[in-house]
Design a protein around this motif. Structure first.
Motif: not given
Length: 254
Positions: A11, A44, A48, A55-57
């Motif tokens: 992430v 985070t 997530s 939050y970019e997975i």
């Protein structure tokens, strides 16, 4: 086995990687605690899992009883059975606690299923009594003007009413005095059982005096570096995290 399973989760926030091949499995019926110093990625992880848009997975899987939830919208993740209690719950002016919970439950009704107001209020009052929340709070706006303890109890009330299959409690003990901590912990303990898996995220061992976990995991630099039983939390309380950092560094250099 029914479980929350996180596999190789990576992430990033604003192109900075926070979680690094993070893996963890929480079976239903168990309470797992994650501990770790500030900046290791604990919050985070929580956000997530809930599908927070900031939050970019970038890779990895999150499975609820085998169902992939990565890529789902937050409301879809919630309806799939995951509940997140926030470290800093938001205020929602103009929306009463009763109407907020009622709307959430209504959204979960199967087609053709009808909502029963009498049954709803009966259960709501029972859960409020359990958490020592005054019944007048049903008409108050969600978290508006609440103390820290009242906000956290309101979060656990929502959890009790929604009956998730898995609950992530992100530093539920922060901002609580000892009396509020005992009330919140008692509420969580009364919900423990074979149909609920709980992931507790905390800095301190004191919460784990009241909610005794089945397993404790230590998080450092975006991943789990050590796991054990409740005695691990006691060691962290007495010795701090330096020894974990040293062990992690030694392992990484091998």
């Amino acid at each position: 086995m029914s479980k929350l399973e996180i596999k190789g989760l990576n992430v990033s926030i604003n192109e900075t990687q926070i979680l690094k091949d993070f893996s963890l499995s929480v079976p239903k019926g168990e309470v797992h605690a994650i501990m770790g110093p500030n900046g290791t990625g604990k919050s985070t992880l929580a956000k997530s899992l809930a599908g927070h848009e900031d939050y970019e997975i970038t890779s990895g899987e999150v499975l609820l009883d085998g169902e992939q939830i990565v890529g789902m919208e937050p409301d879809e993740i919630s309806r799939s059975g995951l509940f997140l209690a926030f470290q800093y719950p938001s205020e929602i002016p103009g929306v009463s606690i009763a109407n907020f919970i009622r709307a959430a439950l209504t959204a979960r009704l199967e087609e053709g299923e009808k909502f029963s107001a009498p049954a709803f209020y009966k259960e709501l009052y029972e859960k409020m009594d359990l958490l020592k929340i005054d019944r007048s709070f049903t008409s108050r706006s969600v978290n508006e003007g609440f103390s820290g303890g009242e906000k956290k109890r309101c979060e656990i009330l929502q959890m009790a009413m929604l009956k998730p299959e898995y609950a992530v409690l992100d530093e539920t003990d922060s901002g609580l005095d000892i009396d509020a901590l005992k009330i919140v912990a008692d509420g969580v303990n009364k919900m423990r059982g074979p149909d609920l898996g709980i992931l507790l995220i905390t800095h301190y061992q004191r919460l784990l005096n009241y909610i005794v976990p089945d397993k404790v995991h230590v998080m450092f630099d975006g991943r789990i570096v050590k796991s054990g039983g409740p005695e691990l939390a006691e060691k962290l309380e007495s010795e701090g995290y330096d020894w974990v950092k040293e062990e992690s560094a030694a392992t990484a250099s091998v």
